[in-house]
Design a protein around this motif. Structure first.
Motif, short mmCIF file in Angstrom:
data_model
loop_
_atom_site.label_atom_id
_atom_site.label_comp_id
_atom_site.label_asym_id
_atom_site.label_seq_id
_atom_site.Cartn_x
_atom_site.Cartn_y
_atom_site.Cartn_z
N PRO A 118 0.82 -1.22 0.00
CA PRO A 118 0.00 0.00 0.00
C PRO A 118 0.85 1.27 0.00
O PRO A 118 0.45 2.30 -0.55
CB PRO A 118 -0.81 -0.12 1.29
N HIS A 119 2.04 1.18 0.59
CA HIS A 119 2.91 2.36 0.67
C HIS A 119 3.56 2.71 -0.66
O HIS A 119 4.21 3.75 -0.77
CB HIS A 119 3.96 2.17 1.77
N GLN A 120 3.39 1.85 -1.66
CA GLN A 120 3.84 2.19 -3.00
C GLN A 120 2.78 3.00 -3.75
O GLN A 120 3.00 3.40 -4.89
CB GLN A 120 4.20 0.92 -3.77
N LEU A 121 1.64 3.25 -3.08
CA LEU A 121 0.54 3.97 -3.72
C LEU A 121 0.46 5.43 -3.29
O LEU A 121 -0.16 6.24 -3.99
CB LEU A 121 -0.80 3.29 -3.39
N TYR A 122 1.03 5.79 -2.14
CA TYR A 122 0.86 7.15 -1.63
C TYR A 122 2.04 7.58 -0.79
O TYR A 122 2.83 6.77 -0.31
CB TYR A 122 -0.42 7.25 -0.79
N THR A 123 2.14 8.90 -0.62
CA THR A 123 3.07 9.50 0.32
C THR A 123 2.28 10.38 1.28
O THR A 123 1.17 10.82 0.96
CB THR A 123 4.14 10.35 -0.40
N PRO A 126 4.01 16.30 5.86
CA PRO A 126 4.15 16.65 7.29
C PRO A 126 2.83 17.08 7.93
O PRO A 126 2.64 16.91 9.14
CB PRO A 126 5.15 17.81 7.26
N ASP A 127 1.92 17.61 7.13
CA ASP A 127 0.63 18.05 7.65
C ASP A 127 -0.42 16.95 7.63
O ASP A 127 -1.60 17.19 7.91
CB ASP A 127 0.12 19.26 6.86
N GLY A 128 -0.02 15.72 7.29
CA GLY A 128 -0.95 14.60 7.23
C GLY A 128 -1.65 14.43 5.90
O GLY A 128 -2.46 13.52 5.74
N SER A 129 -1.34 15.29 4.95
CA SER A 129 -1.97 15.17 3.64
C SER A 129 -1.47 13.93 2.91
O SER A 129 -0.34 13.49 3.10
CB SER A 129 -1.68 16.41 2.80
N ILE A 130 -2.33 13.37 2.08
CA ILE A 130 -2.02 12.18 1.30
C ILE A 130 -1.92 12.55 -0.17
O ILE A 130 -2.79 13.23 -0.72
CB ILE A 130 -3.10 11.10 1.47
N GLU A 131 -0.85 12.10 -0.79
CA GLU A 131 -0.69 12.34 -2.22
C GLU A 131 -0.37 11.02 -2.91
O GLU A 131 0.52 10.28 -2.48
CB GLU A 131 0.44 13.34 -2.48
N LEU A 132 -1.15 10.69 -3.94
CA LEU A 132 -0.88 9.48 -4.71
C LEU A 132 0.40 9.66 -5.50
O LEU A 132 0.68 10.74 -6.01
CB LEU A 132 -2.04 9.18 -5.65
N LYS A 133 1.19 8.60 -5.57
CA LYS A 133 2.44 8.68 -6.32
C LYS A 133 2.42 7.68 -7.46
O LYS A 133 1.71 6.65 -7.39
CB LYS A 133 3.64 8.43 -5.41
N GLY A 325 -2.42 8.78 13.57
CA GLY A 325 -1.43 8.46 12.55
C GLY A 325 -1.88 7.49 11.49
O GLY A 325 -1.06 7.08 10.65
N PHE A 326 -3.14 7.09 11.47
CA PHE A 326 -3.60 6.16 10.44
C PHE A 326 -3.90 6.92 9.16
O PHE A 326 -4.61 7.94 9.16
CB PHE A 326 -4.84 5.39 10.92
N ASN A 327 -3.38 6.42 8.05
CA ASN A 327 -3.53 7.06 6.76
C ASN A 327 -4.25 6.21 5.71
O ASN A 327 -4.85 6.75 4.80
CB ASN A 327 -2.16 7.44 6.20
N ALA A 328 -4.16 4.90 5.84
CA ALA A 328 -4.79 3.99 4.88
C ALA A 328 -5.75 3.08 5.62
O ALA A 328 -5.41 2.51 6.66
CB ALA A 328 -3.74 3.18 4.13
N PHE A 329 -6.95 2.93 5.07
CA PHE A 329 -8.04 2.23 5.74
C PHE A 329 -8.62 1.19 4.78
O PHE A 329 -8.81 1.46 3.60
CB PHE A 329 -9.12 3.22 6.15
N LYS A 345 -6.70 13.35 2.93
CA LYS A 345 -5.95 12.93 4.12
C LYS A 345 -5.97 11.41 4.32
O LYS A 345 -5.57 10.94 5.38
CB LYS A 345 -6.50 13.62 5.36
N TYR A 346 -6.40 10.67 3.32
CA TYR A 346 -6.47 9.22 3.51
C TYR A 346 -6.54 8.50 2.17
O TYR A 346 -6.88 9.08 1.14
CB TYR A 346 -7.69 8.83 4.34
N LEU A 347 -6.20 7.22 2.22
CA LEU A 347 -6.46 6.29 1.13
C LEU A 347 -7.34 5.19 1.69
O LEU A 347 -7.06 4.65 2.77
CB LEU A 347 -5.16 5.69 0.58
#
Length: 390
Positions: A118-123, A126-133, A325-329, A345-347
């Motif tokens: 899953p961590h190959q899908l997003y970064t 610092p502000d908790g924002s999620i960006e797809l990579k 600290g949870f970012n992916a659900f 803020k999430y995937l």
């Protein structure tokens, strides 16, 4: 503290269709067993030595449309698991056998799927924002996340043909398992060591070292070790040693490219639980499980019970979980081969249960989802009863 066995089958309607919810443990409610810990940091998704060979790379078109299969602990001895006792129905419904799993993985590989993290899908900013990579894959390959629930080897499974725990032997992660005669065996008796063996033979099944995600509860301890102070402080004389042994195994698992996710401490239903219950449960997980398996930003909902429907996350439950600290659900939706949602803020990603229930639907023709990944008719273990599920 004794937690009794309870089989739960939940159902819900969300996420682009009816969600097939699989029960994989017990629900536990109660007061907090620990104080809040620092927010989890994202897992590193560290790569192992077995990485996919680099040829022409193609950028995957949509990171929200990545398939995700999940399994519960594998049945090592179908005769003991499917023996008609009180637990047999649950095993038939929610588990597959070693034979079935090996056939499934081979066919998934043959259909050009490749394991990703899953961590190959997003970064995460610092502000908790999620960006797809960009997800760049070898040409012709299709991304797949695979996850395994409840590698705690729960107490209720004792004597029913499942492994006892995971250990490290001669540098390899393997199972300890007692056969029907009570003799201890050491080898590949569950999905993690079986996957390790398969990846040794097929390193191109892993993209940049990605393997799978392990969803952990805490009330019966982790990885077959009775590590919970809340549950075992007055029962397990080897509690401290179990914690050390479990951490050694967890470290080896992570070093081999696997990742851990929270599955809640008590296998709670996030849909039904008020935020105070979710907070208390998470504090237990952070106090008892995180010190062993490490911090994580991945949350896999027990029963697939999500905190919202298909709309964007914005409720109080999400605000709390995000603050931790949870970012992916990850919920459960077996109606389509892939579903996801990327918020600021999430995937969010749907998982497809592979078990007796879904195999029966596939073989009877009431669902076509599993046919995307393998032929359900050819993977069925001849030792599984004709009913397929319970």
């Amino acid at each position: 503290m004794t937690i009794t066995r309870r089989v739960a089958l939940a159902s819900a309607s969300a996420v682009a269709g009816a969600i097939a919810l699989s029960a994989c443990g017990k629900q536990e409610s109660g007061s907090s067993g620990g104080s809040s810990s620092q927010a989890p940091s994202p897992s590193s998704g560290s790569a192992s030595a077995s990485a996919s060979p680099q040829g022409p790379l193609v950028t995957w078109a949509d990171n929200t449309m990545v398939s995700h299969l999940f399994f519960h602990s594998l049945v090592a001895d179908p005769k003991r698991a499917f023996d008609g006792d009180d637990e047999a129905k649950g095993y038939l419904d929610y588990m597959v056998t070693i034979d079935e799993f090996k056939k499934i993985i081979q066919q998934v590989y043959d259909r050009n799927y490749i394991l990703i993290s899953p961590h190959q899908l997003y970064t995460t900013g610092p502000d908790g924002s999620i960006e797809l990579k960009p997800l760049e894959l070898p040409e012709g390959k299709k991304p797949l996340v695979i996850s395994f629930d409840d590698l705690s080897y729960y107490e209720y499974m004792d004597g029913d043909g499942f492994p006892d725990r995971l250990i490290v032997k001669d540098g390899k992660i393997v199972n300890e398992y007692r056969d029907a005669a009570g003799k201890k065996q050491v080898g590949a008796y569950d999905h993690l060591p079986i996957m390790e063996e398969f990846l040794d033979q097929h390193p191109d099944f892993s993209h940049d070292g990605a393997k799978g995600v392990i969803a952990m509860t805490g009330y019966n301890g982790v990885l077959g070790y009775r590590t919970s102070d809340i549950s075992y402080k007055d029962q397990n004389k080897n509690l401290d040693q179990d914690k050390k042994d479990a951490k050694k195994v967890a470290d080896a698992i992570k070093n081999n490219g696997w990742e851990f996710a929270s599955h809640s401490w008590g296998h709670i239903n996030f849909t039904k639980s008020p935020v105070d219950h979710i907070r208390a449960d998470n504090e237990k997980w952070q106090a008892e499980v995180a010190p062993i398996v490490g911090k994580t930003d991945l949350l896999i909902y027990p029963f697939g019970a999500d905190i919202a429907g298909i709309g964007d996350y914005e409720n109080e439950k999400f605000q709390y979980l995000k603050s931790q600290g949870f970012n992916a659900f990850f919920n459960v939706d077996a109606s389509v081969p892939a579903w996801g949602q990327a918020g600021g803020k999430y995937l969010r990603q749907a998982r497809i249960n592979v078990d007796g229930i879904s195999l029966k639907h596939a073989i009877e023709g009431t669902s076509q989802t599993l046919n995307e990944f393998f032929d359900p008719h050819t993977v069925l273990d001849p030792q599984r009863p004709k009913s397929i599920s319970g």
